[in-house]
Enzyme design. Structure first.
Site, PDB file in Angstrom:
ATOM      1  N   CYS A 110      -7.583  -2.023 -19.963  1.00  0.00           N
ATOM      2  CA  CYS A 110      -7.557  -1.149 -18.790  1.00  0.00           C
ATOM      3  C   CYS A 110      -6.813  -1.753 -17.608  1.00  0.00           C
ATOM      4  O   CYS A 110      -6.853  -1.207 -16.513  1.00  0.00           O
ATOM      5  CB  CYS A 110      -8.975  -0.765 -18.374  1.00  0.00           C
ATOM      6  SG  CYS A 110     -10.034  -2.175 -18.029  1.00  0.00           S
ATOM      7  N   HIS A 156       0.823  -1.214   0.000  1.00  0.00           N
ATOM      8  CA  HIS A 156       0.000   0.000   0.000  1.00  0.00           C
ATOM      9  C   HIS A 156       0.856   1.263   0.000  1.00  0.00           C
ATOM     10  O   HIS A 156       0.562   2.228  -0.700  1.00  0.00           O
ATOM     11  CB  HIS A 156      -0.930   0.004   1.220  1.00  0.00           C
ATOM     12  CG  HIS A 156      -2.037  -0.985   1.140  1.00  0.00           C
ATOM     13  ND1 HIS A 156      -2.905  -1.049   0.065  1.00  0.00           N
ATOM     14  CD2 HIS A 156      -2.433  -1.969   1.983  1.00  0.00           C
ATOM     15  CE1 HIS A 156      -3.779  -2.014   0.266  1.00  0.00           C
ATOM     16  NE2 HIS A 156      -3.520  -2.588   1.414  1.00  0.00           N
ATOM     17  N   ASP A 183      -7.048  -9.546 -14.006  1.00  0.00           N
ATOM     18  CA  ASP A 183      -7.749 -10.805 -13.737  1.00  0.00           C
ATOM     19  C   ASP A 183      -7.511 -11.835 -14.831  1.00  0.00           C
ATOM     20  O   ASP A 183      -7.374 -13.026 -14.544  1.00  0.00           O
ATOM     21  CB  ASP A 183      -9.254 -10.555 -13.583  1.00  0.00           C
ATOM     22  CG  ASP A 183      -9.611 -10.053 -12.188  1.00  0.00           C
ATOM     23  OD1 ASP A 183      -8.777 -10.207 -11.277  1.00  0.00           O
ATOM     24  OD2 ASP A 183     -10.716  -9.513 -12.009  1.00  0.00           O
TER      25      ASP A 183
END
Length: 572
Positions: free
Chosen positions: A504, A191, A457
């Site tokens: 994307c 993060h 994905d």
């Protein structure tokens, strides 16, 4: 004498400043101390929870302004932890039933949760463990009355040095004073690393020993281009890195000249560079970096950080704002993609062994049309304010697309009957994230208006490898010939029907992938806004004909390593 420490380059740039050691606070307590005033101790715990909520809400709001909604969403997850009865109730029970002090009860229960989640072979649960650990530390500090380090109070030019930076630490960094940071642990996908790139602060993570090697006030160089940290540099090293920093900023300034330029290859072929966004707050970066459109508007961030669904009117205003700001440029809006790694507390979604392959995205929307229809109505109403494209995520079968389209057309008719104006120029597409969808691209291409390939994905589903798992991360291969063949198949199927294909996922802005994607005929590259100008410069220096030859050779390779070597030989 200077000391060179190697780490992982997490964010580009060169920083030169004095070290500011982020010292861990003393959060020790007597674990065995029992309390007699049980109600008072429960109240102390509850007050610590409320104080933590106030702090995190401020941090979240600040992060949304500085970093954008998608990066601020992590604090929505932290706030959900503080409202989770499955975590809070056992802590209160432990105080009441065992006379445990609040600090001990908190630590015992959260440690159990962290251990359970970390042992699961599920990245969402592992991330939840990190959230619980971070939040627990904040609550504990309030119980003990100890202040956590507050990077927002820094008022001089520094390089932050620490074992690790929590998301809340990173979100509070003031770019005016914090020139960069270096940590012992972390990776490019942590993060803090992701946030440092959004803040455009040079960062090195995973040094293992920077807190042992640097002292408060030492001069530090952070080379975010190569992953080097230099403690107490020599005069010659200082001069060399000051020069390197000036060249870096000069290059960034040079890139700004491309803001309003076309994206066109040396042999005259145009490409479209679009941006990915989470909310209207991300628009300034899109415009500053010369995006030619928005290739992915992640609408789920409108649903996060709240205790109830956004109304149709709230959604309409958000979509309208983006469409108007883009002034006729294409805006591709992805309908709600909740489930998998994204939860909403007010939806009460079922727990699943593998949520990434479960009840999520279009599957959830088709089953719960009380969620889906208001979003479609809001989008249709906003369509008259710009060039709107709508795409459905996680589509696996043609029947899913047909059902989603039928619902949209039904709502379009309802709105017209209610007197609303609706654009007749809305394109409908799908995300290609599932190998089965790519395999049937020729079938889908006859009915959809466009494809958008979601490589994040698609890669992990094709290679059966969780991209966040260290043990199988070597199998997450964007340049694997199998992935390139699927991408080629989708693009060719769309072009055969006179349709277009965008991408994307992270691959769209990757400098190794761009020549291959250009050669495969990709029409639109959608990426983080900060990557657009570099991608434009790269494409403007390439030949489409040569990249087509490169791509044709790449799909015939046997391994990712062969593909990378091929690209490196072609593009020097």
């Amino acid at each position: 004498m200077s000391k060179l420490i190697k780490g992982i380059a997490a964010s580009d740039g060169v920083a030169i400043a004095k070290a500011y050691l982020l010292v861990e606070p003393d959060l020790t307590f007597d674990k065995n101390e029992k309390v007699t005033d049980v109600e008072g101790e429960v109240a102390k715990f509850n007050n610590a929870i409320e104080a933590s909520k106030v702090e995190l809400t401020k941090i979240r709001n600040n992060a949304e302004v500085q970093l954008g909604a998608d990066k601020a969403a992590i604090f929505d997850a932290h706030l959900l932890v503080l409202d989770d009865p499955e975590l809070i109730q056992p802590i209160q029970d432990k105080i009441k039933n065992e006379n445990a002090n609040a600090a001990s009860a908190l630590t015992d229960v959260t440690t159990q949760f962290v251990t359970i989640f970390e042992s699961m072979d599920n990245e969402y649960m592992k991330e939840r463990a990190a959230d619980i650990r971070d939040v627990s530390k904040r609550v504990l500090s309030h119980i003990l009355g100890v202040e956590l380090p507050n990077p927002s109070m820094i008022d001089e030019s520094v390089v932050i040095v620490g074992n690790d930076l929590t998301p809340s630490d990173t979100a509070q960094l003031n770019k005016e004073f914090v020139q960069g940071f270096a940590t012992n642990i972390g990776g490019r996908t942590s993060h803090s690393a992701i946030m440092s790139r959004s803040l455009e602060i040079p960062a090195i993570v995973g040094t293992k020993s920077i807190t042992q090697e640097a002292k408060q006030g030492d001069m530090i160089i952070v080379d975010g281009l190569n992953g080097d940290v230099i403690v107490n540099p020599t005069e010659d090293e200082l001069i060399a890195y000051q020069d390197k920093r000036e060249r870096y900023f000069a290059d960034k300034k040079e890139l700004q000249k491309l803001r309003d330029a076309d994206t066109v290859t040396v042999d005259g072929v145009h490409a479209e560079l679009a941006a990915n966004i989470g909310t209207p707050n991300d628009l300034p970066g899109v415009i500053e970096n010369g995006a030619q459109g928005i290739g992915l508007y992640r609408t789920e961030f409108l649903y996060m950080g709240r205790d109830q669904m956004p109304t149709e009117e709230e959604q309409f205003e958000a979509y309208k704002e983006v469409l108007e700001a883009m002034d006729g440029k294409r805006v591709v809006v992805r309908t709600l993609d909740i489930g998998g790694d994204k939860e909403l507390s007010y939806l009460n979604l079922p727990e699943e062994m593998n949520p990434f392959l479960g009840y999520r995205a279009i599957r959830l929307c088709l089953a719960q049309q009380d969620i889906f229809r208001p979003q479609l109505r809001a989008l249709l109403r906003a369509s008259v304010y710009g060039k709107l494209n709508i795409m459905f995520p996680m589509v696996a079968t043609i029947n899913e697309f047909r059902e989603a389209k039928a619902i949209l057309l039904e709502e379009k008719e309802n709105l017209k009957n209610e007197g609303h104006d609706i654009s007749d120029d809305i394109e409908l597409g799908i995300m290609v994230e599932i190998p089965a969808t790519a395999a049937l691209a020729d079938v889908f291409a006859k009915e959809v208006d466009f494809f958008s390939i979601g490589t994040n994905d698609l890669i992990q589903y094709t290679l059966a490898a969780d991209r966040m798992s260290e043990r199988v991360s070597y199998l997450y291969q964007p340049y694997n010939p199998s992935i390139l063949r699927l991408v080629k198949q989708v693009i060719e199927a769309s072009h055969k029907e006179g349709k277009w294909t965008g991408m994307c996922g992270e691959m769209a802005g990757d400098e190794t992938a761009i020549p291959l994607l250009l050669g495969l005929g990709l029409d639109e590259f959608s990426m983080s806004a900060t990557s657009i100008l570099k991608a434009r410069r790269q494409i403007n220096g390439l030949s489409k004909n040569e990249m087509t030859e490169l791509a044709n050779r790449a799909v015939d390779c046997a391994t990712q390593e062969e593909v990378i070597e091929l690209v490196n030989n072609y593009v020097k």
